[in-house]
Design a protein around this motif. Sequence first.
Motif, PDB file in Angstrom:
ATOM      1  N   GLU A 109       0.838  -1.220   0.000  1.00  0.00           N
ATOM      2  CA  GLU A 109       0.000   0.000   0.000  1.00  0.00           C
ATOM      3  C   GLU A 109       0.869   1.265   0.000  1.00  0.00           C
ATOM      4  O   GLU A 109       0.472   2.290  -0.557  1.00  0.00           O
ATOM      5  N   ASP A 110       2.020   1.175   0.622  1.00  0.00           N
ATOM      6  CA  ASP A 110       2.903   2.356   0.705  1.00  0.00           C
ATOM      7  C   ASP A 110       3.735   2.545  -0.565  1.00  0.00           C
ATOM      8  O   ASP A 110       4.401   3.571  -0.724  1.00  0.00           O
ATOM      9  N   GLY A 117      -3.684   1.857  -1.575  1.00  0.00           N
ATOM     10  CA  GLY A 117      -3.070   2.912  -0.766  1.00  0.00           C
ATOM     11  C   GLY A 117      -2.506   4.006  -1.650  1.00  0.00           C
ATOM     12  O   GLY A 117      -3.164   4.526  -2.550  1.00  0.00           O
ATOM     13  N   ARG A 118      -1.242   4.319  -1.450  1.00  0.00           N
ATOM     14  CA  ARG A 118      -0.553   5.421  -2.126  1.00  0.00           C
ATOM     15  C   ARG A 118      -0.717   5.441  -3.657  1.00  0.00           C
ATOM     16  O   ARG A 118      -0.894   6.490  -4.247  1.00  0.00           O
ATOM     17  N   HIS A 150      -9.439   8.796   2.656  1.00  0.00           N
ATOM     18  CA  HIS A 150      -8.377   9.500   3.386  1.00  0.00           C
ATOM     19  C   HIS A 150      -7.603   8.579   4.315  1.00  0.00           C
ATOM     20  O   HIS A 150      -7.044   9.026   5.304  1.00  0.00           O
ATOM     21  N   LYS A 152      -4.537   6.138   4.863  1.00  0.00           N
ATOM     22  CA  LYS A 152      -3.235   5.804   4.276  1.00  0.00           C
ATOM     23  C   LYS A 152      -3.093   4.290   4.076  1.00  0.00           C
ATOM     24  O   LYS A 152      -2.635   3.829   3.035  1.00  0.00           O
ATOM     25  N   ASN A 153      -3.484   3.550   5.081  1.00  0.00           N
ATOM     26  CA  ASN A 153      -3.391   2.088   4.996  1.00  0.00           C
ATOM     27  C   ASN A 153      -4.769   1.465   5.257  1.00  0.00           C
ATOM     28  O   ASN A 153      -5.076   1.051   6.382  1.00  0.00           O
ATOM     29  N   VAL A 187      -5.445  11.228   5.943  1.00  0.00           N
ATOM     30  CA  VAL A 187      -4.532  11.994   5.083  1.00  0.00           C
ATOM     31  C   VAL A 187      -5.311  12.684   3.966  1.00  0.00           C
ATOM     32  O   VAL A 187      -6.419  12.266   3.612  1.00  0.00           O
ATOM     33  N   TYR A 191      -2.155  12.882  -1.087  1.00  0.00           N
ATOM     34  CA  TYR A 191      -1.207  11.807  -0.786  1.00  0.00           C
ATOM     35  C   TYR A 191      -1.284  10.686  -1.838  1.00  0.00           C
ATOM     36  O   TYR A 191      -0.288  10.019  -2.120  1.00  0.00           O
ATOM     37  N   PHE A 192      -2.484  10.505  -2.421  1.00  0.00           N
ATOM     38  CA  PHE A 192      -2.684   9.378  -3.338  1.00  0.00           C
ATOM     39  C   PHE A 192      -2.435   9.739  -4.804  1.00  0.00           C
ATOM     40  O   PHE A 192      -2.674   8.922  -5.685  1.00  0.00           O
TER      41      PHE A 192
END
Length: 361
Positions: A109-110, A117-118, A150, A152-153, A187, A191-192
């Motif tokens: 996801e990061d 995620g991202r 919103h 992140k994970n 977030v 961010y995405f």
Amino acid sequence: MKLATGCVANCFFALMLFNAAASALAQGTARSATPAVERTPDNNTNMETRNIGLAIHGGAGTIERSKMTPEKEREYRAGLERALAAGYEILKRGGSSLDATEAAVRVLEDDPHFNAGRGSVFTSAGTNEMDASIMDGKTLKAGAVGSVQHIKNPIALARLVMEKSPHVMLDCAGAEAFAKANGMELVDQKYFFTQERWDALQKMKAAEKARASGAGKSFIITDQDRHGTVGAVALDKDGNLAAATSTGGTTNKLPGRIGDTPVIGAGTYANNQTCAVSCTGDGEYFIRTAVAHEVSALMQYRGMKLQEAAQTALNAVKNLGGEGGLIAIDKNGEIALPFNTNGMYRGYVDTNGKFVVEIYK
Ligand code: ASP
């Protein structure tokens, strides 16, 4: 796998049998992840063998083979290896399959390369809406979130739903309020943002427009443009199975669309009696064929082995016109990774504890 033995000679014989079985599997098409063999003396006369195992995927929406550069391939492989390392480290230390699958999925996801995620894809409205779920094969408890914007994970929120709410699935604002109430940081949508996913949306919109206006211009829409997902399945030293899946869904989807990923029994399923499954592909088809539960049911009620059950369930998707793949692990650590697309980002830990990462057929 249990080996009941009464003397040194029997222990030796049982170990030889285990080794023979493990190497036969390693040579066949069926893959077995039995790297860490722990022999725990129950008492002086009994010996017990347990396996641990892990498989992951980064989605069936792979880059066309002809477009894959060595540099990009290195990046994808490194991401998959990091996810394997995060999950496997936990299993090796005696941690749970739930923790291992969550950790592996968080890494993916990061990583902006994968659609979760991202690196999530965009809806037709230019927003990012993510789905995720996790299931514990021991208790059959499960947690899922749909259309969160919103988080992140999302996989961590799915786990929170499983452990801290009386529900299985929360979506949209309710899911995010629950996240906030439980101390999870929200977030900004920025961010995405990734340029690649934004460009894929523009391409799909242009293709849609050209189709609607009858203009002859054609666009090549690849699997990578359309979709992707990340997932992990694991078996821990206590014999517990778990599955976790997370996605940004499909590019240009309508806002509010929820795919198979958070639907327990469609995109994700785990049951200690049979197997743990995480799917990727055209979600609508995976929901209609209840793929993840189907793999388990074929094993439980038809007595199929994992490989056959996984392939049979995926064939049902193909027969309806859907594409994708899945990863599955059974209670013996056997692994299946079938797909009917050009490729599927995937990895597993082999019988020697070595990480194996593959992309294409
Ligand atoms: N199954 C995901 C969905 O439909 C997308 C994918 O795995 O490619 O949302």
